[in-house]
Design a protein around this motif. Structure first.
Motif, PDB file in Angstrom:
ATOM      1  N   LEU A   8     -44.345  20.089  41.170  1.00 16.89           N
ATOM      2  CA  LEU A   8     -45.382  20.940  41.747  1.00 16.89           C
ATOM      3  C   LEU A   8     -46.330  20.053  42.541  1.00 16.89           C
ATOM      4  CD1 LEU A   8     -47.021  23.556  42.090  1.00 16.89           C
ATOM      5  CD2 LEU A   8     -48.128  23.041  39.895  1.00 16.89           C
ATOM      6  N   VAL A   9     -46.508  20.384  43.809  1.00 15.86           N
ATOM      7  CA  VAL A   9     -47.438  19.671  44.686  1.00 15.86           C
ATOM      8  C   VAL A   9     -48.679  20.543  44.849  1.00 15.86           C
ATOM      9  CG1 VAL A   9     -47.783  18.631  46.964  1.00 15.86           C
ATOM     10  CG2 VAL A   9     -45.481  18.661  45.938  1.00 15.86           C
ATOM     11  N   GLN A  10     -49.820  20.012  44.470  1.00 19.08           N
ATOM     12  CA  GLN A  10     -51.053  20.805  44.522  1.00 19.08           C
ATOM     13  C   GLN A  10     -52.140  20.021  45.258  1.00 19.08           C
ATOM     14  OE1 GLN A  10     -53.467  21.955  40.801  1.00 19.08           O
ATOM     15  NE2 GLN A  10     -52.105  23.718  41.122  1.00 19.08           N
ATOM     16  N   ILE A  11     -52.690  20.625  46.307  1.00 21.30           N
ATOM     17  CA  ILE A  11     -53.791  19.980  47.016  1.00 21.30           C
ATOM     18  C   ILE A  11     -55.021  19.999  46.115  1.00 21.30           C
ATOM     19  CG2 ILE A  11     -55.262  19.975  49.060  1.00 21.30           C
ATOM     20  CD1 ILE A  11     -53.108  21.467  50.556  1.00 21.30           C
ATOM     21  N   ASP A  12     -55.656  18.845  45.962  1.00 22.86           N
ATOM     22  CA  ASP A  12     -56.823  18.733  45.084  1.00 22.86           C
ATOM     23  C   ASP A  12     -58.061  19.381  45.711  1.00 22.86           C
ATOM     24  OD1 ASP A  12     -55.520  17.188  43.069  1.00 22.86           O
ATOM     25  OD2 ASP A  12     -55.678  15.431  44.370  1.00 22.86           O
ATOM     26  N   VAL A  84     -57.574  15.302  52.483  1.00 23.37           N
ATOM     27  CA  VAL A  84     -57.378  15.838  51.140  1.00 23.37           C
ATOM     28  C   VAL A  84     -56.359  14.968  50.409  1.00 23.37           C
ATOM     29  CG1 VAL A  84     -57.937  18.223  51.747  1.00 23.37           C
ATOM     30  CG2 VAL A  84     -55.578  17.420  51.979  1.00 23.37           C
ATOM     31  N   THR A  85     -56.347  15.070  49.078  1.00 22.41           N
ATOM     32  CA  THR A  85     -55.366  14.364  48.263  1.00 22.41           C
ATOM     33  C   THR A  85     -54.470  15.379  47.565  1.00 22.41           C
ATOM     34  OG1 THR A  85     -56.899  14.299  46.389  1.00 22.41           O
ATOM     35  CG2 THR A  85     -56.881  12.386  47.885  1.00 22.41           C
ATOM     36  N   ILE A  86     -53.379  14.903  46.971  1.00 20.80           N
ATOM     37  CA  ILE A  86     -52.467  15.800  46.261  1.00 20.80           C
ATOM     38  C   ILE A  86     -52.230  15.292  44.841  1.00 20.80           C
ATOM     39  CG2 ILE A  86     -51.297  16.694  48.310  1.00 20.80           C
ATOM     40  CD1 ILE A  86     -48.999  14.707  47.719  1.00 20.80           C
ATOM     41  N   SER A  87     -52.086  16.245  43.920  1.00 17.69           N
ATOM     42  CA  SER A  87     -51.649  15.945  42.565  1.00 17.69           C
ATOM     43  C   SER A  87     -50.207  16.419  42.413  1.00 17.69           C
ATOM     44  CB  SER A  87     -52.543  16.641  41.535  1.00 17.69           C
ATOM     45  OG  SER A  87     -53.792  15.998  41.445  1.00 17.69           O
ATOM     46  N   LEU A  88     -49.448  15.698  41.579  1.00 14.48           N
ATOM     47  CA  LEU A  88     -48.027  15.972  41.411  1.00 14.48           C
ATOM     48  C   LEU A  88     -47.693  16.088  39.931  1.00 14.48           C
ATOM     49  CD1 LEU A  88     -46.654  13.296  43.927  1.00 14.48           C
ATOM     50  CD2 LEU A  88     -47.029  15.736  44.388  1.00 14.48           C
ATOM     51  N   GLY A  89     -47.143  17.238  39.543  1.00 19.07           N
ATOM     52  CA  GLY A  89     -46.657  17.431  38.184  1.00 19.07           C
ATOM     53  C   GLY A  89     -45.162  17.647  38.221  1.00 19.07           C
ATOM     54  N   THR A  90     -44.439  17.015  37.313  1.00 14.99           N
ATOM     55  CA  THR A  90     -42.981  17.087  37.312  1.00 14.99           C
ATOM     56  C   THR A  90     -42.461  17.561  35.962  1.00 14.99           C
ATOM     57  OG1 THR A  90     -42.898  15.244  38.872  1.00 14.99           O
ATOM     58  CG2 THR A  90     -40.859  15.789  37.754  1.00 14.99           C
ATOM     59  N   GLY A  91     -41.428  18.399  35.988  1.00 19.92           N
ATOM     60  CA  GLY A  91     -40.779  18.877  34.776  1.00 19.92           C
ATOM     61  C   GLY A  91     -39.274  18.867  34.935  1.00 19.92           C
ATOM     62  N   ILE A  92     -38.567  18.777  33.825  1.00 21.16           N
ATOM     63  CA  ILE A  92     -37.105  18.714  33.826  1.00 21.16           C
ATOM     64  C   ILE A  92     -36.577  19.735  32.833  1.00 21.16           C
ATOM     65  CG2 ILE A  92     -35.087  17.261  33.376  1.00 21.16           C
ATOM     66  CD1 ILE A  92     -37.012  14.829  33.840  1.00 21.16           C
ATOM     67  N   ASP A  93     -35.616  20.546  33.262  1.00 24.04           N
ATOM     68  CA  ASP A  93     -35.022  21.530  32.359  1.00 24.04           C
ATOM     69  C   ASP A  93     -33.754  22.101  32.987  1.00 24.04           C
ATOM     70  OD1 ASP A  93     -36.279  23.093  29.749  1.00 24.04           O
ATOM     71  OD2 ASP A  93     -34.815  24.313  30.832  1.00 24.04           O
ATOM     72  N   ALA A  94     -32.868  22.614  32.141  1.00 23.77           N
ATOM     73  CA  ALA A  94     -31.682  23.308  32.642  1.00 23.77           C
ATOM     74  C   ALA A  94     -32.069  24.570  33.401  1.00 23.77           C
ATOM     75  CB  ALA A  94     -30.751  23.650  31.476  1.00 23.77           C
ATOM     76  N   ALA A 110     -54.681  18.544  33.124  1.00 22.79           N
ATOM     77  CA  ALA A 110     -55.541  17.511  33.711  1.00 22.79           C
ATOM     78  C   ALA A 110     -56.816  18.081  34.313  1.00 22.79           C
ATOM     79  CB  ALA A 110     -54.771  16.733  34.769  1.00 22.79           C
ATOM     80  N   GLY A 111     -56.858  19.397  34.519  1.00 21.19           N
ATOM     81  CA  GLY A 111     -58.054  20.009  35.091  1.00 21.19           C
ATOM     82  C   GLY A 111     -57.707  21.089  36.091  1.00 21.19           C
ATOM     83  N   SER A 112     -58.700  21.854  36.483  1.00 19.68           N
ATOM     84  CA  SER A 112     -58.497  22.951  37.425  1.00 19.68           C
ATOM     85  C   SER A 112     -58.157  22.432  38.815  1.00 19.68           C
ATOM     86  CB  SER A 112     -59.762  23.810  37.508  1.00 19.68           C
ATOM     87  OG  SER A 112     -59.677  24.734  38.569  1.00 19.68           O
ATOM     88  N   ALA A 113     -57.417  23.245  39.565  1.00 24.49           N
ATOM     89  CA  ALA A 113     -57.101  22.907  40.958  1.00 24.49           C
ATOM     90  C   ALA A 113     -58.362  22.811  41.805  1.00 24.49           C
ATOM     91  CB  ALA A 113     -56.152  23.952  41.552  1.00 24.49           C
ATOM     92  N   GLN A 114     -59.464  23.424  41.349  1.00 30.28           N
ATOM     93  CA  GLN A 114     -60.732  23.369  42.077  1.00 30.28           C
ATOM     94  C   GLN A 114     -61.765  22.484  41.384  1.00 30.28           C
ATOM     95  OE1 GLN A 114     -62.211  27.199  43.307  1.00 30.28           O
ATOM     96  NE2 GLN A 114     -60.351  27.700  44.419  1.00 30.28           N
ATOM     97  N   ASP A 115     -61.280  21.602  40.539  1.00 29.40           N
ATOM     98  CA  ASP A 115     -62.152  20.636  39.876  1.00 29.40           C
ATOM     99  C   ASP A 115     -62.385  19.466  40.823  1.00 29.40           C
ATOM    100  OD1 ASP A 115     -63.367  18.702  38.339  1.00 29.40           O
ATOM    101  OD2 ASP A 115     -62.059  18.971  36.606  1.00 29.40           O
ATOM    102  N   GLY A 116     -63.630  19.275  41.222  1.00 26.37           N
ATOM    103  CA  GLY A 116     -63.944  18.213  42.175  1.00 26.37           C
ATOM    104  C   GLY A 116     -63.685  16.819  41.663  1.00 26.37           C
ATOM    105  N   ASP A 117     -63.568  16.658  40.344  1.00 24.89           N
ATOM    106  CA  ASP A 117     -63.335  15.335  39.763  1.00 24.89           C
ATOM    107  C   ASP A 117     -61.855  15.045  39.525  1.00 24.89           C
ATOM    108  OD1 ASP A 117     -66.075  14.745  39.645  1.00 24.89           O
ATOM    109  OD2 ASP A 117     -66.273  15.838  37.741  1.00 24.89           O
ATOM    110  N   ARG A 118     -61.003  16.039  39.717  1.00 28.81           N
ATOM    111  CA  ARG A 118     -59.572  15.817  39.510  1.00 28.81           C
ATOM    112  C   ARG A 118     -58.930  15.347  40.812  1.00 28.81           C
ATOM    113  NH1 ARG A 118     -54.933  20.231  39.011  1.00 28.81           N
ATOM    114  NH2 ARG A 118     -54.799  19.574  41.190  1.00 28.81           N
TER     115      ARG A 118
END
Length: 263
Positions: A8-12, A84-94, A110-118
């Motif tokens: 998941l690619v999420q703009i911070d 802007v920066t991006i956060s990346l979350g990764t998961g693995i499953d069948a 790790a925090g909200s997508a609209q958290d200024g500190d994340r």
């Protein structure tokens, strides 16, 4: 047995940034989003992955073959060139949807997508070499039958768009709810789905459902491989077989080594 690695690619902090210090011009935001997607697609695509834009501030990638270093380099590259920066979350499953659930949970923890500190979170695990197999990724490439003749050459563009989108929405929801697959509109009349270990009968079932519910006729080519690029290219070739042979479902290879009859 598939084993999808989803990122998941999420703009911070993107929402607040778009209105700080005052609302920004919409076309400037659209330009930034489209360029960011293009850069992500180029980076991930050069490493044999796929990226899909979804809502643009959130994007989904299938990243089998990319490791933690690749993900860090992607964050660094975007951070150096964008406001802007991006956060990346990764998961693995069948199950692709379960892999995405894991990826999402990592970022949400790790925090909200609209958290200024994340900023630039990197969470989750990655498939290592010994864990990877030649059947980890199943990609299905759907195409609307005679979209040009039925829609493009008959209707205005907006009404054509409505027809195609209705078919996409029906397929997207059905594959997600029935099989845990993730489907993405990729332009024209094409839809790409990241699927679990589905067979020809499963795909025919989905196609029949879309025709009954939305009145849109589809065909599909399916590829199975260790990485998204190879599976996707095999799916494209299988789809060409559909076009030439007049079939509805074509698999590039049997699922789990079991030969399954196609149309």
């Amino acid at each position: 047995m598939t084993n999808s690695q989803l990122t998941l690619v999420q703009i911070d902090n993107y929402g607040p940034w778009t209105v700080t210090p005052e609302p920004r011009r919409e076309m400037d935001l659209q330009t930034l989003q489209s360029r960011l997607f293009a850069d992500l697609a180029q980076f991930v695509g050069s490493r044999d992955g796929y990226v899909f834009f979804t809502r643009f501030d959130n994007m989904v990638a299938i990243t089998n073959g990319l490791d933690a270093d690749d993900h860090r380099l992607l964050q660094e590259s975007i951070g150096n060139r964008y406001p802007v920066t991006i956060s990346l979350g990764t998961g693995i499953d069948a199950s692709p949807v379960e892999a995405l659930e894991t990826a999402t949970a990592g970022l949400q923890h790790a925090g909200s997508a609209q958290d200024g500190d994340r900023r630039e979170v990197l969470s989750g695990g990655y498939l290592s070499g010994p864990e990877r197999t030649s059947s980890d990724v199943q990609i299905a490439h759907f195409d609307v039958n005679d979209a040009t003749g039925k829609y493009t050459d008959q209707l205005n563009e907006f009404d054509s768009f409505i027809q195609i989108e209705q078919g996409y929405a029906t397929l997207m929801r059905y594959l997600r709810e029935e099989y845990g697959a993730l489907s993405f509109f990729v332009g024209g009349d094409n839809i790409i789905s990241i699927c679990p270990a589905m067979d020809a009968a499963d795909y025919r079932d989905a196609i029949d459902h879309v025709e009954a519910e939305a009145g849109v006729e589809l065909k599909v080519g399916v590829g199975i491989a260790a990485d998204p690029h190879t599976a996707g290219m095999d799916a494209k070739h299988a789809l060409e077989t559909c076009r030439h042979e007049g079939t509805v479902v074509e698999l590039s290879r049997p699922v789990d080594g079991v030969e399954v009859a196609t149309d």
